[in-house]
Design a protein around this motif. Structure first.
Motif, PDB file in Angstrom:
ATOM      1  N   LYS A 327       0.826  -1.205   0.000  1.00 18.97           N
ATOM      2  CA  LYS A 327       0.000   0.000   0.000  1.00 18.97           C
ATOM      3  C   LYS A 327       0.856   1.250   0.000  1.00 18.97           C
ATOM      4  O   LYS A 327       0.513   2.258  -0.634  1.00 18.97           O
ATOM      5  CB  LYS A 327      -0.914  -0.010   1.226  1.00 18.97           C
ATOM      6  N   LEU A 328       1.983   1.207   0.695  1.00 18.46           N
ATOM      7  CA  LEU A 328       2.857   2.365   0.752  1.00 18.46           C
ATOM      8  C   LEU A 328       3.516   2.641  -0.588  1.00 18.46           C
ATOM      9  O   LEU A 328       3.665   3.811  -0.974  1.00 18.46           O
ATOM     10  CB  LEU A 328       3.930   2.142   1.831  1.00 18.46           C
ATOM     11  N   THR A 329       3.887   1.611  -1.305  1.00 18.34           N
ATOM     12  CA  THR A 329       4.614   1.786  -2.567  1.00 18.34           C
ATOM     13  C   THR A 329       3.699   1.746  -3.778  1.00 18.34           C
ATOM     14  O   THR A 329       4.176   1.869  -4.917  1.00 18.34           O
ATOM     15  CB  THR A 329       5.685   0.683  -2.712  1.00 18.34           C
ATOM     16  N   LYS A 330       2.405   1.591  -3.589  1.00 18.00           N
ATOM     17  CA  LYS A 330       1.478   1.537  -4.721  1.00 18.00           C
ATOM     18  C   LYS A 330       1.413   2.914  -5.387  1.00 18.00           C
ATOM     19  O   LYS A 330       1.316   3.932  -4.731  1.00 18.00           O
ATOM     20  CB  LYS A 330       0.082   1.133  -4.236  1.00 18.00           C
ATOM     21  N   ARG A 331       1.457   2.906  -6.673  1.00 20.04           N
ATOM     22  CA  ARG A 331       1.458   4.157  -7.427  1.00 20.04           C
ATOM     23  C   ARG A 331       0.093   4.830  -7.330  1.00 20.04           C
ATOM     24  O   ARG A 331      -0.936   4.178  -7.389  1.00 20.04           O
ATOM     25  CB  ARG A 331       1.812   3.920  -8.893  1.00 20.04           C
TER      26      ARG A 331
END
Length: 333
Positions: A327-331
């Motif tokens: 979720k943190l690295t999702k674009r």
């Protein structure tokens, strides 16, 4: 005849009133030697975290039962609930649940982020904690979720100040293929609106998509008590709210103070946010900017508390929060 000599009058020394800033500086802090005395090892950090979460008796995070006991196997979940038969630890149900980092590392990171007024970068956090930059970045964002719970409170009342600011780089400093070519000023930047109370100095801030009338007035009504006095600049978006006593100053004409009317208090909140953006983080993306704004808001609202209470408040705010790496690295779409 000699004139009668007057007796010298005794001068009484009047005590100067202690300003609010002096009282603020008297809050009880924790030095680094004291910090390492409080948390010399992992067991001390776990005991402190358990006292903050549960007090004297462990509470089951799943069913809320007090009928719990400590198992013989101390790792990784040393507690069990007799009612729901589930095992748990002090990490369960918090932002630390899926982390393999020691609790002591979490506590040290919470201390650094609570006491760094302009924030602490992931590179600096990685060097101080002895972890990788990727781990430090994830750790910092998980801790920022704790300020969300700490910032929920009552509406502000009394004399309030509202203003907006913009976060982002200058168009002239961007690479040619990233320039929007739509002008200058706030072009390409992200708008943030804030409101501050002069009475208790509490602040609410939020990232917004636009600065239109409906957006700004909805934010003010959400955080301000009707009947309060609202001071803003000359932006017409704040006009038309009869439930507030509204007055403004014309910044475009060089007017920043008109008697009691000014926006200097809310602008003093923007100052550390801008310094943190320029000097510490250097970039705040649109996706993660709400967490950064929440961080500066929560640290500002709890700055009067002793450092231990500030850390405990942040720990309690991390309950029920989950921020997976995907979720943190999702674009951002």
């Amino acid at each position: 005849m000699r004139k009668a000599q007057r007796k010298p009058q005794k001068r009484t020394r009047t005590r100067r009133p202690v300003c609010a800033r002096t009282k603020l500086n008297r809050r009880k802090g924790i030095s680094l030697p004291q910090l390492f005395e409080m948390f010399p090892d992992e067991d001390a950090a776990v005991r402190w975290l358990e006292r903050v979460h549960w007090g004297r008796k462990p509470i089951c995070p799943k069913c809320g039962s007090l009928d719990t006991y400590r198992t013989k196997d101390a790792k990784p979940q040393p507690h069990r609930c007799r009612d729901c038969k589930s095992y748990f630890s002090v990490r369960t149900g918090t932002a630390m649940a899926h982390s393999n980092l020691p609790i002591r590392t979490w506590v040290l990171a919470i201390y650094l982020m609570s006491t760094s007024l302009k924030g602490v970068s992931s590179m600096k956090l990685a060097r101080d904690l002895g972890v990788t930059q990727k781990t430090a970045c994830m750790l910092a964002h998980k801790i920022r979720t704790g300020w969300l719970e700490a910032n929920t409170g009552k509406k502000l009342s009394g004399v309030l100040e509202a203003d907006e600011t913009y976060i982002g780089g200058l168009e002239k400093n961007k690479h040619w293929d990233k320039k929007l070519r739509r002008g200058r000023g706030s072009v390409g930047k992200i708008a943030v609106v804030g409101i501050r109370s002069r009475h208790n100095r509490q602040v609410y801030a939020q990232v917004i998509d636009d600065t239109q009338r409906r957006t700004l007035q909805a934010f003010v009504r959400r955080h301000a008590e009707p009947g309060s006095t609202l001071y803003t600049d000359e932006a017409p978006s704040y006009e038309g709210m009869p439930e507030f006593k509204h007055a403004s100053v014309a910044h475009s004409h060089g007017q920043y103070v008109d008697g009691d009317v000014s926006t200097n208090s809310i602008e003093s909140f923007w100052a550390p946010l801008k310094r943190g953006y320029k000097g510490t983080y250097h970039k705040m993306s649109r996706k993660h900017l709400p967490r950064y704004v929440t961080e500066f808001q929560g640290r500002h609202n709890a700055r009067r508390l002793p450092t231990v209470e500030h850390m405990g408040l942040l720990v309690l705010g991390m309950r029920g929060k989950d921020l997976p790496w995907k979720k943190l690295t999702k674009r951002r779409k």
